[in-house]
Enzyme design. Structure first.
Site, PDB file in Angstrom:
ATOM      1  N   TYR A  12      67.623 -21.100   3.041  1.00  0.00           N
ATOM      2  CA  TYR A  12      67.288 -20.030   3.952  1.00  0.00           C
ATOM      3  C   TYR A  12      67.907 -20.826   5.487  1.00  0.00           C
ATOM      4  CZ  TYR A  12      64.728 -17.129   7.054  1.00  0.00           C
ATOM      5  OH  TYR A  12      64.275 -15.998   7.964  1.00  0.00           O
TER       6      TYR A  12
ATOM      7  N   SER B  13      66.888 -17.140  12.787  1.00  0.00           N
ATOM      8  CA  SER B  13      65.646 -17.663  12.887  1.00  0.00           C
ATOM      9  C   SER B  13      65.453 -18.744  13.459  1.00  0.00           C
ATOM     10  CB  SER B  13      65.390 -17.764  11.450  1.00  0.00           C
ATOM     11  OG  SER B  13      63.964 -18.422  11.095  1.00  0.00           O
TER      12      SER B  13
END
Ligand SMILES: NC(=O)c1ccc[n+]([C@@H]2O[C@H](COP(=O)([O-])OP(=O)(O)OC[C@H]3O[C@@H](n4cnc5c(N)ncnc54)[C@H](OP(=O)(O)O)[C@@H]3O)[C@@H](O)[C@H]2O)c1
Length: 276
Positions: A154, A141
């Site tokens: 995350y 990501s």
């Protein structure tokens, strides 16, 4: 038909980006092996691909379970043939709390977003090394590049996955195996559907999957996209903490994964992508 006669494995194919990636690779001629926990969704995907004349098979597995992931991917290999491409895409996003620390959520993100990638790679690597041929890709990501309050778990799990893939790429140079690190920005999927803020340069999953397939075909080392958000995030690394914290202001743990409180500079571009 850029992937004709090739076999691709996609984890996290029961929804969102993985679902579209499986369809896009099948449309390019690949036989696709799809994995996730929800077998009914995988069966529906396999049926859709087969109805269009493609080859597909599914296996239900939790990618954080190392032994079962290896067994599931190897069973797909036995059904479809030697694996040419792995896209380790399974992932979850949960907020990170501090008082108390939500240890279980953070652990789950590392087990799935980081170790899930490693587990899938472990299943395909020995045969790829033996064949001196293969392509491994992991979906990380853009969050791997930017520290965000309330997103420690995350961001860290994705940064670890990115670095693992980047190191593996160098390690695999002499084995004829390519490794691609994929870092998307915002994509409209179940993962982001509860986000209440405006997601800049939001992409539709079918558009994002086509971009990824093009990058895979070109054997890109790292694929950061869209470029506008990549630029903004890399630029933010040079900004003082107070400024980044102010832009990303909000209470830790209240934000959704991947949340960025920046306005869309070109709302019409977002609309365009939605339409596309
Ligand atoms: N959407 C975004 O804006 C965005 C941005 C950057 C990166 N990403 C990354 O893109 C990837 C795909 O996400 P998405 O947006 O498509 O989200 P999504 O629709 O929620 O899909 C996540 C996929 O991962 C699977 N998964 C979750 N936990 C799993 C586990 N323990 N074992 C096996 N599979 C598991 C889910 O299937 P089951 O629930 O059936 O297991 C599902 O197929 C993720 O790695 C995510 O971090 C997304």
């Amino acid at each position: 038909m850029r992937y004709a006669n090739q076999v691709a494995i996609i984890t996290g194919a029961s929804s969102g980006l993985g679902w579209e990636l499986a369809k896009a690779l099948a449309a390019e001629g690949a036989a696709v092996g799809v994995l996730a926990r929800r077998k009914d969704r995988l069966d529906a995907l396999v049926a859709e691909i087969q109805a269009k004349g493609g080859r597909a098979a599914a296996a239900a597995v939790d990618v954080s379970d190392r032994k079962r992931t290896i067994a599931a991917i190897r069973s797909l290999r036995d059904q479809l043939g030697p694996i040419d491409l792995l896209v380790a895409n399974s992932g979850i996003g949960r907020p990170t709390l501090v008082d108390p620390i939500n240890h279980e959520d953070i652990d789950a993100m590392f087990q799935i977003n980081t170790m899930g990638v490693v587990n899938a790679i472990e299943a395909v690597l020995p045969e790829m090394i033996e064949r001196r041929k293969g392509h491994i890709a992991g979906v990380s990501s853009l969050a791997a590049y930017l520290p965000m309050p309330g997103e420690s778990g995350y961001c860290a799990s994705k940064a670890a996955a990115s670095m693992y893939l980047d190191c593996l790429r160098l390690h695999m140079r002499d084995y004829g195996i390519d490794v691609t690190t994929i870092c998307p920005g915002f994509i409209e999927t179940p993962m982001t559907e509860t986000n209440t803020f405006k997601m800049p340069w939001l992409m539709q999953p079918d558009v994002a999957s086509r971009c990824i397939v093009n990058a895979l075909y070109r054997k890109k080392k790292v694929y950061n996209f869209p470029w506008q958000l990549t630029f903004l995030i890399k630029f933010a690394r040079w900004m003082p903490d107070w400024l980044v914290a102010w832009v990303l202001r909000g209470k830790a743990g209240e934000r959704q994964p991947g949340m960025l409180r920046v306005p869309s500079v070109r709302p019409e571009a977002t609309q365009h992508r939605r339409a596309g």
